[in-house]
Design an enzyme around this catalytic site. Structure first.
Site, mmCIF file in Angstrom:
data_model
loop_
_atom_site.group_PDB
_atom_site.id
_atom_site.type_symbol
_atom_site.label_atom_id
_atom_site.label_comp_id
_atom_site.label_asym_id
_atom_site.label_seq_id
_atom_site.Cartn_x
_atom_site.Cartn_y
_atom_site.Cartn_z
ATOM 1 C CG HIS A 41 38.020 44.068 45.276
ATOM 2 N ND1 HIS A 41 37.675 45.366 44.974
ATOM 3 C CD2 HIS A 41 37.813 43.360 44.137
ATOM 4 C CE1 HIS A 41 37.267 45.433 43.724
ATOM 5 N NE2 HIS A 41 37.339 44.230 43.191
ATOM 6 N NE ARG A 46 40.819 42.230 38.349
ATOM 7 C CZ ARG A 46 40.030 43.143 38.893
ATOM 8 N NH1 ARG A 46 39.214 42.840 39.866
ATOM 9 N NH2 ARG A 46 40.038 44.371 38.466
#
Length: 116
Positions: free
Chosen positions: A81, A76
């Site tokens: 990011h 995730r």
């Protein structure tokens, strides 16, 4: 406060929904690598699963240490990011090979927790 059971129920529901759509639409690893719309479609449920896993209690994680909790949460974080650096071949492999096993195990854990 959201409980571990609530979070695992969300993981299960989202995982089953994603796997269902993948099966119904005939989505495979190659398609995910080539189609940005499919990338967006599979990334959102994976974000959600990873966020729920990231918020599980330390006690639950320790009790079920055989599960790849940190890898799921880490996926995730990588998707969120480092989107431009996403390895879509790996994401396709995760969805095809690892997610069904993980979701099945989450369902087993839920049964154990509910019967305790």
């Amino acid at each position: 406060m959201k409980t571990d059971i609530y979070r695992l129920e969300r993981v299960s529901a989202i995982g089953h929904q994603l796997l269902s759509v993948v099966a119904q639409e005939g989505i495979n690893q190659e398609a995910i690598m080539e189609d940005f719309k499919l990338q967006w479609m599979v990334a959102t449920p994976l974000f959600d699963i990873g966020e729920q896993v990231n918020c599980l209690s330390d006690e639950l994680i320790a009790s079920y240490a055989d599960q790849p909790w940190s890898s799921i949460a880490g996926l995730r974080h990588r998707l969120v990011h480092n989107y431009e650096g996403t390895n879509w071949r790996m994401i396709g492999a995760v969805i095809e090979q690892e997610l069904p096993l993980f979701i099945a195990r989450v369902d087993e854990i839920l049964q154990e927790l509910r019967s305790a």
